[in-house]
Structure formats: C-alpha cells, structure tokens
Design a protein around this motif. Structure first.
Motif, PDB file in Angstrom:
ATOM      1  N   PRO A 145      -8.631 -50.057 -58.008  1.00 41.16           N
ATOM      2  CA  PRO A 145      -9.665 -51.086 -57.824  1.00 41.16           C
ATOM      3  C   PRO A 145      -9.511 -51.539 -56.570  1.00 41.16           C
ATOM      4  CG  PRO A 145      -7.900 -52.159 -59.114  1.00 41.16           C
ATOM      5  CD  PRO A 145      -7.552 -50.687 -59.008  1.00 41.16           C
ATOM      6  N   ASP A 146     -10.793 -51.893 -55.746  1.00 46.99           N
ATOM      7  CA  ASP A 146     -10.697 -52.341 -54.433  1.00 46.99           C
ATOM      8  C   ASP A 146     -10.293 -51.547 -53.449  1.00 46.99           C
ATOM      9  OD1 ASP A 146     -11.671 -54.497 -52.692  1.00 46.99           O
ATOM     10  OD2 ASP A 146      -9.783 -55.814 -53.073  1.00 46.99           O
ATOM     11  N   THR A 147     -10.604 -50.484 -53.335  1.00 50.12           N
ATOM     12  CA  THR A 147     -10.194 -49.259 -52.533  1.00 50.12           C
ATOM     13  C   THR A 147     -10.698 -49.798 -51.091  1.00 50.12           C
ATOM     14  OG1 THR A 147     -12.049 -48.048 -52.781  1.00 50.12           O
ATOM     15  CG2 THR A 147      -9.858 -47.484 -54.035  1.00 50.12           C
ATOM     16  N   GLY A 148     -10.019 -49.394 -49.814  1.00 45.28           N
ATOM     17  CA  GLY A 148     -10.550 -49.554 -48.700  1.00 45.28           C
ATOM     18  C   GLY A 148     -11.626 -48.469 -48.121  1.00 45.28           C
ATOM     19  N   PRO A 149     -12.084 -48.738 -47.089  1.00 45.81           N
ATOM     20  CA  PRO A 149     -13.167 -47.919 -46.682  1.00 45.81           C
ATOM     21  C   PRO A 149     -12.489 -46.341 -46.346  1.00 45.81           C
ATOM     22  CG  PRO A 149     -12.657 -49.238 -44.812  1.00 45.81           C
ATOM     23  CD  PRO A 149     -11.839 -49.756 -46.067  1.00 45.81           C
ATOM     24  N   HIS A 150     -13.397 -45.421 -46.507  1.00 47.19           N
ATOM     25  CA  HIS A 150     -12.978 -43.961 -46.473  1.00 47.19           C
ATOM     26  C   HIS A 150     -11.544 -43.539 -47.001  1.00 47.19           C
ATOM     27  CE1 HIS A 150     -15.853 -44.224 -43.008  1.00 47.19           C
ATOM     28  NE2 HIS A 150     -15.220 -45.267 -42.455  1.00 47.19           N
ATOM     29  N   PRO A 151     -11.708 -43.945 -48.393  1.00 44.69           N
ATOM     30  CA  PRO A 151     -10.476 -43.610 -49.231  1.00 44.69           C
ATOM     31  C   PRO A 151     -10.239 -42.283 -49.206  1.00 44.69           C
ATOM     32  CG  PRO A 151     -12.039 -44.182 -50.787  1.00 44.69           C
ATOM     33  CD  PRO A 151     -12.641 -44.328 -49.318  1.00 44.69           C
ATOM     34  N   VAL A 152      -8.898 -41.787 -49.355  1.00 45.94           N
ATOM     35  CA  VAL A 152      -8.584 -40.316 -49.267  1.00 45.94           C
ATOM     36  C   VAL A 152      -7.840 -39.994 -50.616  1.00 45.94           C
ATOM     37  CG1 VAL A 152      -6.908 -38.784 -48.309  1.00 45.94           C
ATOM     38  CG2 VAL A 152      -8.277 -40.458 -46.832  1.00 45.94           C
ATOM     39  N   SER A 153      -8.374 -38.819 -51.059  1.00 48.17           N
ATOM     40  CA  SER A 153      -7.630 -38.256 -52.202  1.00 48.17           C
ATOM     41  C   SER A 153      -6.386 -37.619 -52.069  1.00 48.17           C
ATOM     42  CB  SER A 153      -8.540 -37.368 -52.921  1.00 48.17           C
ATOM     43  OG  SER A 153      -8.742 -36.175 -52.286  1.00 48.17           O
ATOM     44  N   ARG A 154      -5.342 -37.517 -53.035  1.00 43.84           N
ATOM     45  CA  ARG A 154      -4.257 -36.851 -52.889  1.00 43.84           C
ATOM     46  C   ARG A 154      -4.521 -35.438 -52.348  1.00 43.84           C
ATOM     47  NH1 ARG A 154       1.167 -37.556 -55.731  1.00 43.84           N
ATOM     48  NH2 ARG A 154       0.151 -39.541 -56.405  1.00 43.84           N
ATOM     49  N   ASN A 155      -5.486 -34.808 -53.056  1.00 48.85           N
ATOM     50  CA  ASN A 155      -5.927 -33.540 -52.746  1.00 48.85           C
ATOM     51  C   ASN A 155      -6.370 -33.264 -51.328  1.00 48.85           C
ATOM     52  OD1 ASN A 155      -6.224 -30.636 -53.807  1.00 48.85           O
ATOM     53  ND2 ASN A 155      -8.599 -31.203 -53.352  1.00 48.85           N
ATOM     54  N   GLU A 156      -7.033 -34.174 -51.026  1.00 47.90           N
ATOM     55  CA  GLU A 156      -7.478 -34.208 -49.504  1.00 47.90           C
ATOM     56  C   GLU A 156      -6.125 -34.012 -48.641  1.00 47.90           C
ATOM     57  OE1 GLU A 156     -11.526 -36.229 -48.421  1.00 47.90           O
ATOM     58  OE2 GLU A 156     -10.088 -37.477 -49.910  1.00 47.90           O
ATOM     59  N   LEU A 157      -5.009 -34.971 -49.068  1.00 41.02           N
ATOM     60  CA  LEU A 157      -3.987 -34.766 -47.985  1.00 41.02           C
ATOM     61  C   LEU A 157      -3.284 -33.570 -48.088  1.00 41.02           C
ATOM     62  CD1 LEU A 157      -2.400 -38.318 -48.736  1.00 41.02           C
ATOM     63  CD2 LEU A 157      -3.012 -37.342 -46.683  1.00 41.02           C
ATOM     64  N   TYR A 158      -2.965 -32.748 -49.531  1.00 37.26           N
ATOM     65  CA  TYR A 158      -2.813 -31.344 -49.596  1.00 37.26           C
ATOM     66  C   TYR A 158      -3.579 -30.415 -48.840  1.00 37.26           C
ATOM     67  CZ  TYR A 158       1.201 -32.610 -52.747  1.00 37.26           C
ATOM     68  OH  TYR A 158       2.053 -33.076 -53.527  1.00 37.26           O
ATOM     69  N   THR A 159      -4.869 -30.729 -48.802  1.00 37.33           N
ATOM     70  CA  THR A 159      -5.919 -29.648 -47.987  1.00 37.33           C
ATOM     71  C   THR A 159      -5.565 -29.679 -46.907  1.00 37.33           C
ATOM     72  OG1 THR A 159      -7.479 -29.843 -49.757  1.00 37.33           O
ATOM     73  CG2 THR A 159      -8.155 -29.158 -47.506  1.00 37.33           C
ATOM     74  N   ALA A 160      -5.348 -30.739 -46.149  1.00 35.46           N
ATOM     75  CA  ALA A 160      -5.093 -30.927 -44.559  1.00 35.46           C
ATOM     76  C   ALA A 160      -3.787 -30.657 -44.271  1.00 35.46           C
ATOM     77  CB  ALA A 160      -5.221 -32.369 -44.047  1.00 35.46           C
ATOM     78  N   PHE A 161      -2.747 -30.847 -45.046  1.00 36.01           N
ATOM     79  CA  PHE A 161      -1.324 -30.341 -44.400  1.00 36.01           C
ATOM     80  C   PHE A 161      -0.763 -29.270 -45.350  1.00 36.01           C
ATOM     81  CE2 PHE A 161      -2.037 -34.771 -43.080  1.00 36.01           C
ATOM     82  CZ  PHE A 161      -1.511 -34.647 -41.792  1.00 36.01           C
ATOM     83  N   ASP A 162      -1.408 -28.588 -45.920  1.00 39.38           N
ATOM     84  CA  ASP A 162      -0.956 -27.331 -46.862  1.00 39.38           C
ATOM     85  C   ASP A 162      -0.768 -26.061 -45.912  1.00 39.38           C
ATOM     86  OD1 ASP A 162       0.334 -25.777 -48.904  1.00 39.38           O
ATOM     87  OD2 ASP A 162      -1.658 -25.489 -49.808  1.00 39.38           O
ATOM     88  N   GLY A 163       0.550 -25.915 -45.623  1.00 46.00           N
ATOM     89  CA  GLY A 163       0.701 -24.869 -44.799  1.00 46.00           C
ATOM     90  C   GLY A 163       0.562 -25.054 -43.047  1.00 46.00           C
ATOM     91  N   GLY A 164       0.224 -24.200 -42.486  1.00 50.50           N
ATOM     92  CA  GLY A 164      -0.018 -24.484 -41.003  1.00 50.50           C
ATOM     93  C   GLY A 164       1.213 -25.130 -40.462  1.00 50.50           C
ATOM     94  N   GLY A 165       2.470 -24.908 -40.945  1.00 52.97           N
ATOM     95  CA  GLY A 165       3.481 -25.227 -40.157  1.00 52.97           C
ATOM     96  C   GLY A 165       4.167 -26.637 -40.910  1.00 52.97           C
ATOM     97  N   TRP A 166       3.351 -27.167 -41.953  1.00 59.52           N
ATOM     98  CA  TRP A 166       3.793 -28.389 -42.488  1.00 59.52           C
ATOM     99  C   TRP A 166       4.204 -28.269 -43.907  1.00 59.52           C
ATOM    100  CZ3 TRP A 166       3.781 -32.486 -39.158  1.00 59.52           C
ATOM    101  CH2 TRP A 166       2.722 -32.452 -38.054  1.00 59.52           C
ATOM    102  N   ARG A 167       4.933 -29.098 -44.480  1.00 62.85           N
ATOM    103  CA  ARG A 167       5.437 -29.145 -45.991  1.00 62.85           C
ATOM    104  C   ARG A 167       5.487 -30.461 -46.272  1.00 62.85           C
ATOM    105  NH1 ARG A 167       9.722 -30.216 -48.458  1.00 62.85           N
ATOM    106  NH2 ARG A 167      10.996 -30.476 -46.755  1.00 62.85           N
ATOM    107  N   ILE A 168       4.395 -30.881 -47.271  1.00 60.02           N
ATOM    108  CA  ILE A 168       4.358 -32.273 -47.849  1.00 60.02           C
ATOM    109  C   ILE A 168       5.688 -32.424 -48.629  1.00 60.02           C
ATOM    110  CG2 ILE A 168       3.150 -33.836 -49.346  1.00 60.02           C
ATOM    111  CD1 ILE A 168       0.524 -32.518 -48.441  1.00 60.02           C
ATOM    112  N   ALA A 169       6.408 -33.483 -48.555  1.00 56.99           N
ATOM    113  CA  ALA A 169       7.746 -33.579 -49.521  1.00 56.99           C
ATOM    114  C   ALA A 169       7.096 -34.506 -50.233  1.00 56.99           C
ATOM    115  CB  ALA A 169       8.644 -34.520 -48.450  1.00 56.99           C
ATOM    116  N   THR A 170       6.504 -35.763 -50.167  1.00 59.10           N
ATOM    117  CA  THR A 170       6.172 -36.597 -51.076  1.00 59.10           C
ATOM    118  C   THR A 170       4.853 -37.353 -50.858  1.00 59.10           C
ATOM    119  OG1 THR A 170       7.488 -38.685 -50.273  1.00 59.10           O
ATOM    120  CG2 THR A 170       8.687 -37.115 -51.798  1.00 59.10           C
TER     121      THR A 170
END
Length: 195
Positions: A145-170
């Motif tokens: 509840p009460d999210t801030g402006p421009h909230p991001v989904s977990r999937n959006e983080l994975y989309t942005a940083f999946d591959g391309g020389g990055w690995r999401i640890a947590t």
C-alpha cells in the motif's frame, strides 16, 4: 534529462526525497560491509548517502544534475569535515566521468526513468562499474500500500539488468524514506553484480 526540472525540486526547501539523513537501507548496507573500493553515488541529491558512505572510510563521488542539491551537499561536506567530491553529471552519460568504481549506488534514481530510457541508463552505469563490482539500486516498489511515484516491478528490474554484463544477486523488499511517508514507501533493494 535536464538538470533544470530536477533543480526546481530543491528551490523551495528540501525535495520530497531529501529526508536530511541517509536512507536506512544504505546505513544497513554499510554496517554489513556492503561497500568496497571507490564508490559512485549516482543521483546523489543533497548528499546524505554519499556523506554516510564517506564517513565509513570510502572514497566517494556524488553526481547529480541539480546544481542546488550539489551546492547543499558540498556545504554539508564542508560543515562535517567529510571528504566527498560532488559534481554535476548526467546519469545517462556517466562515461564522461572517465572513471571506474567498485561500488555504485542508485538510491531513488532508477524509478525516475521510463522504460525507453532505462537501457541507456543501464549502459551508462555499466560504463563506470568495474567488472566484479557491485551496483545497489533502491527504488520504489509496486508491491504494498501507499506506493511512491513511478513504482517499479521486480520484473522490470530483471528486464533492465538481465544479461548485458550484469547479474542480479538479490532483490529484497525494503523501504524508501520520503517526506510524505511516515515509515517509508515500499521499495526494492537490488544487489547487482557487474560481470
């Protein structure tokens, strides 16, 4: 990204995200030994996170496009006797810094970019993050509840940083403190490795 619109956020007092202290998520990262080497605070605003990390003994560079925020950050550094460099730089062109950092911090910046801007921002981050280095992203979450402006989904983080020389640890649920949320807004704290 223009500095003028961001600078306006600081003209009439503190910006909504400038809570006058470091984010608790950043304090916890520091206490857990999460920082190493030279540290970049991308979108440093008034400098509280950068000043906190520098007080832990790290060499820190804070960058932002808002000149008023940078002036306040420099004044705080001088007042506290903390050695931190604060310079104007566009987060979409960090390669112009011509430097590499072992740790990069993004506290409240990622969620300000729309989906079309994110690939350029991620590439910009890659240009300054050492291979084997760590990027921390603290951004508004779309869960709770009460999210801030421009909230991001977990999937959006994975989309942005999946591959391309990055690995999401947590990606962990956390809070971002703001002037409008008594106990902070729902957030993600992502730990991302440059490979």
């Amino acid at each position: 990204m223009t500095g003028l619109s961001w600078d306006a956020s600081y003209q009439d007092g503190p910006a909504p995200w400038d809570v006058g202290r470091p984010q608790q998520a950043i304090v916890r990262l520091g206490a857990a030994g999460g920082f190493a080497g030279a540290v970049l605070d991308a979108g440093c605003g008034g400098g509280e996170n950068a000043l906190h990390v520098a007080a832990l003994g790290f060499s820190v560079l804070g960058v932002d496009v808002a000149e008023t925020a940078l002036a306040r950050a420099r004044a705080k550094a001088a007042e506290r006797g903390t050695d931190v460099a604060f310079i104007a730089a566009d987060a979409l062109q960090l390669e112009l810094l011509s430097r590499k950092f072992e740790t990069v911090l993004d506290s409240g910046l990622f969620h300000s970019f729309d989906a079309d801007e994110r690939p350029a921002y991620v590439a910009s981050l890659a240009s300054v993050t050492e291979h084997g280095g760590t990027l921390y992203v603290l951004c508004f979450s779309d869960e709770g509840p009460d999210t801030g402006p421009h909230p991001v989904s977990r999937n959006e983080l994975y989309t942005a940083f999946d591959g391309g020389g990055w690995r999401i640890a947590t990606i962990e649920a956390d809070r971002i403190e703001t002037r409008f949320h008594d106990d902070g807004a729902p957030a993600w704290l992502a730990t991302i490795n440059r490979i």
